[in-house]
Scaffold this active site. Structure first.
Site, mmCIF file in Angstrom:
data_model
loop_
_atom_site.group_PDB
_atom_site.id
_atom_site.type_symbol
_atom_site.label_atom_id
_atom_site.label_comp_id
_atom_site.label_asym_id
_atom_site.label_seq_id
_atom_site.Cartn_x
_atom_site.Cartn_y
_atom_site.Cartn_z
ATOM 1 N N GLY A 126 -8.277 -22.052 31.746
ATOM 2 C CA GLY A 126 -8.344 -20.616 31.514
ATOM 3 C C GLY A 126 -9.435 -19.895 32.610
ATOM 4 N N GLY A 138 -13.015 -26.458 32.162
ATOM 5 C CA GLY A 138 -13.652 -26.657 30.896
ATOM 6 C C GLY A 138 -13.381 -28.093 30.224
ATOM 7 N N THR A 174 -16.536 -22.009 31.506
ATOM 8 C CA THR A 174 -15.667 -21.372 30.511
ATOM 9 C C THR A 174 -16.721 -20.329 29.749
ATOM 10 O OG1 THR A 174 -14.912 -21.743 28.054
ATOM 11 C CG2 THR A 174 -16.680 -23.191 28.784
ATOM 12 N N ILE A 175 -15.971 -19.320 29.414
ATOM 13 C CA ILE A 175 -16.400 -18.234 28.648
ATOM 14 C C ILE A 175 -17.012 -18.702 27.375
ATOM 15 C CG2 ILE A 175 -15.089 -16.477 29.868
ATOM 16 C CD1 ILE A 175 -13.647 -16.109 27.146
ATOM 17 N N ASP A 176 -16.246 -19.762 26.829
ATOM 18 C CA ASP A 176 -16.634 -20.361 25.569
ATOM 19 C C ASP A 176 -18.013 -20.764 25.362
ATOM 20 O OD1 ASP A 176 -14.109 -19.359 25.259
ATOM 21 O OD2 ASP A 176 -13.167 -21.363 25.255
ATOM 22 N N GLY A 223 -13.526 -17.577 22.061
ATOM 23 C CA GLY A 223 -14.480 -18.697 21.825
ATOM 24 C C GLY A 223 -13.882 -19.748 21.279
ATOM 25 N N ARG A 224 -12.667 -19.729 21.158
ATOM 26 C CA ARG A 224 -11.783 -20.970 20.670
ATOM 27 C C ARG A 224 -12.471 -21.607 19.199
ATOM 28 N NH1 ARG A 224 -10.110 -25.626 24.116
ATOM 29 N NH2 ARG A 224 -12.410 -25.951 24.458
HETATM 30 O O1 F6P Z 1 -11.084 -21.022 26.595
HETATM 31 C C1 F6P Z 1 -11.108 -19.531 27.142
HETATM 32 C C2 F6P Z 1 -10.154 -18.853 26.405
HETATM 33 O O2 F6P Z 1 -10.414 -17.477 26.741
HETATM 34 C C3 F6P Z 1 -10.579 -18.909 24.786
HETATM 35 O O3 F6P Z 1 -11.698 -18.116 24.271
HETATM 36 C C4 F6P Z 1 -9.122 -18.593 24.178
HETATM 37 O O4 F6P Z 1 -9.084 -18.864 22.855
HETATM 38 C C5 F6P Z 1 -8.170 -19.099 24.928
HETATM 39 O O5 F6P Z 1 -8.761 -19.273 26.233
HETATM 40 C C6 F6P Z 1 -7.138 -18.194 25.200
HETATM 41 O O6 F6P Z 1 -6.188 -18.650 25.917
HETATM 42 P P1 F6P Z 1 -4.944 -18.318 26.851
HETATM 43 O O7 F6P Z 1 -5.307 -17.596 27.902
HETATM 44 O O8 F6P Z 1 -4.022 -19.171 27.310
HETATM 45 O O9 F6P Z 1 -4.231 -17.208 25.823
#
Ligand code: F6P
Length: 365
Positions: free
Chosen positions: A16, A119, A142-144, A187-188
């Site tokens: 991401g 990430g 990663t933003i997480d 944040g997963r």
């Molecule tokens: O890992 C970054 C993130 O934005 C997470 O916080 C989120 O759960 C996930 O990616 C969302 O993924 P996607 O963009 O595939 O929906």
């Protein structure tokens, strides 16, 4: 470059996107060209571009004026795992190991080293390539902020800033209308964004994946505030938060992705439950991908620049198969093999949790 073998490098951004990717691409490319006279290639759309052989020379001009720009000029992809690339074979979907094809694509251009900005998923693949003998260097994105081995990833500060600004705005309208506002952040499986933005915004309740909550405790807390004349409450909930004994709320499954689970929806679930139990007016706000966009904060711009520069310096020193990290305020590196397959979650004894509890914040327990 001292490490004689390296004359040409490639850079890619995987997973991401997040603010600061372009700042790293710029730092990597400019350091490589200016200081070491290297040739720099850009791989398009992460590992997908490597699999599909979409690689082009990165010129100095292409990386100029991108420091402040969000996203990635190279494009990214979070569903292409070169070691288990899911493809249709007849009527079935099979996972194929295309790592040798990827290495061939690099060798055919005389690319000696690969810089992987990403990430945990990207670093797991990077570790796989390092194991196969490719010269690899990782840069933690990663933003997480959940990447193992580093105290911080670039992108996190911008996401926290964006989330905090949004929660501040929600605060005033919550107060005017005497509502319980539930703000869902990304944040997963880690609660870093929720913890930091929750504390920074003075939110009343912070819910993290690491601390399963009790619904009755949350309701008791917001009702208690109401009775004391605080007729509104702000709840920040991480997308991965769950009730004690319950499950995370899954938004969808992206079957061809290495990590198919996409979380989301907990704020709406909570709004319904709290409304039912307390009769207070509840609203859910899902910040979503806004947290991944926009211009990086000055902190992320400088961190990304330092990480990108360090990646090249480490290659020049002969370091191989490592991830650049920031540990206790100092730049260093850690073997990718030690990072692969792990994530960094919020420890229960984190100083911010202690501080938040001390100022009266509830974690729903
Ligand atoms: O890992 C970054 C993130 O934005 C997470 O916080 C989120 O759960 C996930 O990616 C969302 O993924 P996607 O963009 O595939 O929906």
């Amino acid at each position: 470059m001292k490490a004689k073998s390296i004359k040409s490098i490639a850079v890619m951004t995987g997973g991401g996107d997040c603010p600061g990717l372009n700042a790293v691409i710029r730092a990597v490319t400019k350091t490589a060209i200016n200081k070491y006279g290297l040739e720099v290639w850009g791989i398009e759309d992460g590992f997908l571009g490597l699999i599909e052989d979409r690689i082009h020379i990165l010129s100095y001009d292409e990386v100029s004026n991108i420091l402040t720009v969000g996203g990635t000029i190279l494009g990214s992809c979070s569903v292409a795992n070169p070691f288990a690339y899911k493809m249709k074979v007849g009527k079935t979907v099979q996972a194929k190991d295309l790592s040798d094809k990827c290495i061939k694509a690099l060798k055919s251009r005389n690319i000696d080293a690969l810089i992987c900005i990403g990430g945990d998923g990207t670093m797991t693949s990077a570790a796989g390539f390092a194991k196969k003998g490719l010269i690899v260097m990782g840069v933690p994105k990663t933003i997480d902020n959940d990447l193992y081995g580093t105290d911080i990833t670039f992108g996190f500060d911008t996401a926290v800033t964006t989330a905090t600004e949004a929660i501040d705005k929600v605060h005033t309208t919550a107060s005017s209308h005497h509502r319980v506002m539930i703000v869902e952040v990304m944040g997963r499986y880690a609660g870093w964004i929720a913890l930091h933005s929750g504390v920074a915004s003075g939110s009343d309740v912070i819910l993290l994946p690491e601390i399963p909550y009790r619904l009755d405790k949350i309701c008791e807390f917001v009702l208690g505030r109401s009775k004391r004349g605080k007729r509104f409450s702000i709840i920040v909930v991480a997308e991965g938060a769950k009730e004690k004994g319950g499950r995370m709320v899954v938004k969808k499954k992206v079957t061809h992705s290495p990590d198919p689970i996409r979380l989301g929806g907990i704020a709406n679930v909570l709004a319904g439950q709290i409304r039912k139990r307390t009769s207070l007016e509840c609203r859910a706000i899902v910040l979503g991908h806004i947290q991944r966009g926009g211009t990086p904060t000055p902190f992320d711009r400088t961190l990304a620049t330092s990480f990108g520069n360090m990646a090249i310096e480490l290659l020049a020193k002969g370091v191989r198969g490592h991830l650049v990290v920031l540990k206790e305020g100092k730049l260093s590196s850690i073997a990718l093999s030690r990072v692969a397959g792990k994530i960094k979650t919020v420890p229960r004894n984190h100083h911010l949790i202690q501080a938040a509890i001390a100022v009266g914040t509830s974690f729903g327990i």
